[in-house]
Design a protein around this motif. Structure first.
Motif, PDB file in Angstrom:
ATOM      1  N   UNK A  61      -6.009   4.223   0.138  1.00 31.07           N
ATOM      2  CA  UNK A  61      -6.576   3.094  -0.604  1.00 31.07           C
ATOM      3  C   UNK A  61      -7.085   1.982   0.299  1.00 31.07           C
ATOM      4  N   UNK A  62      -8.164   1.368  -0.135  1.00 31.41           N
ATOM      5  CA  UNK A  62      -8.722   0.183   0.504  1.00 31.41           C
ATOM      6  C   UNK A  62      -8.458  -0.989  -0.432  1.00 31.41           C
ATOM      7  N   UNK A  63      -8.010  -2.121   0.104  1.00 32.56           N
ATOM      8  CA  UNK A  63      -7.659  -3.270  -0.715  1.00 32.56           C
ATOM      9  C   UNK A  63      -8.584  -4.431  -0.365  1.00 32.56           C
ATOM     10  N   UNK A  64      -9.166  -5.041  -1.412  1.00 36.51           N
ATOM     11  CA  UNK A  64     -10.138  -6.118  -1.231  1.00 36.51           C
ATOM     12  C   UNK A  64      -9.685  -7.327  -2.032  1.00 36.51           C
ATOM     13  N   UNK A  65      -9.832  -8.507  -1.424  1.00 48.86           N
ATOM     14  CA  UNK A  65      -9.530  -9.768  -2.090  1.00 48.86           C
ATOM     15  C   UNK A  65     -10.745 -10.678  -1.983  1.00 48.86           C
ATOM     16  N   UNK A  66     -11.381 -10.965  -3.122  1.00 47.43           N
ATOM     17  CA  UNK A  66     -12.527 -11.875  -3.132  1.00 47.43           C
ATOM     18  C   UNK A  66     -13.663 -11.449  -2.228  1.00 47.43           C
ATOM     19  N   UNK A  67     -13.903 -10.169  -2.094  1.00 46.56           N
ATOM     20  CA  UNK A  67     -14.984  -9.683  -1.244  1.00 46.56           C
ATOM     21  C   UNK A  67     -14.570  -9.421   0.192  1.00 46.56           C
ATOM     22  N   UNK A  68     -13.359  -9.801   0.573  1.00 50.23           N
ATOM     23  CA  UNK A  68     -12.861  -9.571   1.938  1.00 50.23           C
ATOM     24  C   UNK A  68     -11.865  -8.416   1.928  1.00 50.23           C
ATOM     25  N   UNK A  69     -12.036  -7.496   2.858  1.00 51.86           N
ATOM     26  CA  UNK A  69     -11.112  -6.372   2.950  1.00 51.86           C
ATOM     27  C   UNK A  69      -9.841  -6.829   3.658  1.00 51.86           C
ATOM     28  N   UNK A  70      -8.714  -6.694   2.978  1.00 54.58           N
ATOM     29  CA  UNK A  70      -7.450  -7.113   3.590  1.00 54.58           C
ATOM     30  C   UNK A  70      -6.600  -5.910   4.003  1.00 54.58           C
ATOM     31  N   UNK A  71      -7.011  -4.716   3.601  1.00 51.28           N
ATOM     32  CA  UNK A  71      -6.344  -3.513   4.101  1.00 51.28           C
ATOM     33  C   UNK A  71      -7.374  -2.395   4.192  1.00 51.28           C
ATOM     34  N   UNK A  72      -7.495  -1.828   5.403  1.00 43.26           N
ATOM     35  CA  UNK A  72      -8.441  -0.741   5.657  1.00 43.26           C
ATOM     36  C   UNK A  72      -7.659   0.479   6.106  1.00 43.26           C
ATOM     37  N   UNK A 110      -0.066  -0.849  13.425  1.00 42.19           N
ATOM     38  CA  UNK A 110       0.050  -1.785  14.528  1.00 42.19           C
ATOM     39  C   UNK A 110      -0.811  -3.005  14.329  1.00 42.19           C
ATOM     40  N   UNK A 111      -0.722  -3.916  15.264  1.00 47.46           N
ATOM     41  CA  UNK A 111      -1.451  -5.177  15.187  1.00 47.46           C
ATOM     42  C   UNK A 111      -2.760  -5.053  15.950  1.00 47.46           C
ATOM     43  N   UNK A 112      -3.865  -5.409  15.304  1.00 47.90           N
ATOM     44  CA  UNK A 112      -5.173  -5.345  15.933  1.00 47.90           C
ATOM     45  C   UNK A 112      -5.891  -6.663  15.709  1.00 47.90           C
ATOM     46  N   UNK A 113      -5.469  -7.718  16.418  1.00 49.29           N
ATOM     47  CA  UNK A 113      -6.065  -9.034  16.174  1.00 49.29           C
ATOM     48  C   UNK A 113      -7.541  -9.090  16.492  1.00 49.29           C
ATOM     49  N   UNK A 114      -7.964  -8.257  17.443  1.00 52.26           N
ATOM     50  CA  UNK A 114      -9.391  -8.294  17.786  1.00 52.26           C
ATOM     51  C   UNK A 114     -10.263  -7.743  16.672  1.00 52.26           C
ATOM     52  N   UNK A 115      -9.689  -6.942  15.804  1.00 51.40           N
ATOM     53  CA  UNK A 115     -10.444  -6.371  14.690  1.00 51.40           C
ATOM     54  C   UNK A 115     -10.172  -7.108  13.381  1.00 51.40           C
ATOM     55  N   UNK A 116      -9.226  -8.029  13.389  1.00 54.73           N
ATOM     56  CA  UNK A 116      -8.893  -8.760  12.167  1.00 54.73           C
ATOM     57  C   UNK A 116      -8.020  -7.974  11.227  1.00 54.73           C
ATOM     58  N   UNK A 117      -7.397  -6.873  11.702  1.00 54.34           N
ATOM     59  CA  UNK A 117      -6.534  -6.051  10.847  1.00 54.34           C
ATOM     60  C   UNK A 117      -5.082  -6.410  11.117  1.00 54.34           C
ATOM     61  N   UNK A 153       0.825  -1.206   0.000  1.00 56.29           N
ATOM     62  CA  UNK A 153       0.000   0.000   0.000  1.00 56.29           C
ATOM     63  C   UNK A 153       0.863   1.261   0.000  1.00 56.29           C
ATOM     64  N   UNK A 154       1.834   1.305   0.899  1.00 54.79           N
ATOM     65  CA  UNK A 154       2.630   2.529   1.039  1.00 54.79           C
ATOM     66  C   UNK A 154       3.577   2.759  -0.137  1.00 54.79           C
TER      67      UNK A 154
END
Length: 263
Positions: free
Chosen positions: A164-175, A181-188, A151-152
């Motif tokens: 930019x927002x990145x989507x793979x097969x209907x799933x957002x993989x970058x918001x 940082x790591x946000x496992x509770x949010x899935x990011x 992204x960067x």
């Protein structure tokens, strides 16, 4: 802010309904200042811009609004004029357009014109902004490249996107809304590699940037041979349909050719 906005609109409807549609802003009118303060700060909050106090809005709006209103009126008229050209061409089934790109100048030209028209340029098939192209990016390794780096470095650094927002097969993989940082509770997981996100060589990603109103497909191709061509691809990526042919070093030239040259 929302309460102030609703209260101000309600007060204007209740006490000044006859002025709706003709009400002119003045910094000495408390209801006008309240309306502009609320509306401006709501918009600033939406775009994460630092909000301003009522006093600041009052002092700024008194100077800016007349200038903005005049400029908007001129440009709006020019936009509508060009839109009418396009609509008429559709009715007449013309192939050539009469629409023009119009440039506004601060000072009039030698022929006394402030608005200067020029012919529209055709969309560039290689431009990622003015055409619906599919962008192909080659990376040295999908296991090494992080989604955050893609992204960067590529989307923002090379293609000029903002958020930019990145989507793979209907799933957002970058918001872009998530901080670093790591946000496992949010899935990011911006630190995850492309491989961890399921992005293999040849996978197509959807890229959207609401700020710049750009939307296109990004194909990721893995090119491990780039590791052997580090001088040509120091950052480990290349944007284009195919990798350029390898440059032949002087030491690798045809020996027969060298012998002939020396003779």
């Amino acid at each position: 802010l929302a309460d102030l906005f609703v209260a101000t609109v309600g007060a204007i409807y209740a006490n000044r309904s006859g002025e709706i549609g003709t009400l002119t802003f003045t910094k000495d009118d408390p209801q006008c200042v309240d309306f502009v303060t609320a509306a401006a700060n709501i918009r600033m909050n939406n775009y994460r811009i630092e909000m301003q106090s009522r006093w600041t809005v009052q002092s700024m709006a008194g100077s800016i609004i007349p200038a903005v209103a005049s400029t908007n009126a001129i440009l709006s008229a020019l936009i509508v004029q060009q839109a009418l050209h396009i609509l008429r061409e559709g009715e007449l089934k013309r192939t050539a357009t009469q629409a023009r790109q119009v440039w506004m100048r601060y000072e009039s030209t030698s022929i006394g014109k402030v608005a200067i028209g020029s012919q529209l340029l055709k969309p560039n098939a290689e431009c990622h902004a003015c055409s619906n192209t599919t962008v192909v990016v080659h990376v040295s390794s999908v296991s090494e490249w992080q989604i955050n780096k893609l992204v960067k470095v590529v989307l923002c650094g090379q293609l000029g996107l903002s958020q930019p927002m990145v989507v793979l097969g209907g799933d957002m993989i970058y918001d872009p809304e998530f901080p670093e940082g790591d946000h496992p509770e949010e899935g990011a997981h911006p630190e995850w590699s492309l491989k961890q996100w399921g992005v293999d060589s040849g996978k197509m990603l959807g890229v959207m940037d609401d700020i710049q109103k750009r939307d296109f497909q990004l194909v990721v191709q893995e090119a491990p041979e780039m590791l052997e061509r580090e001088e040509e691809f120091p950052e480990g990526y290349f944007i284009g349909k195919d990798l350029p042919p390898r440059k032949v070093a002087e030491s690798e030239e045809n020996p027969a050719k060298k012998l002939k040259t020396s003779d």
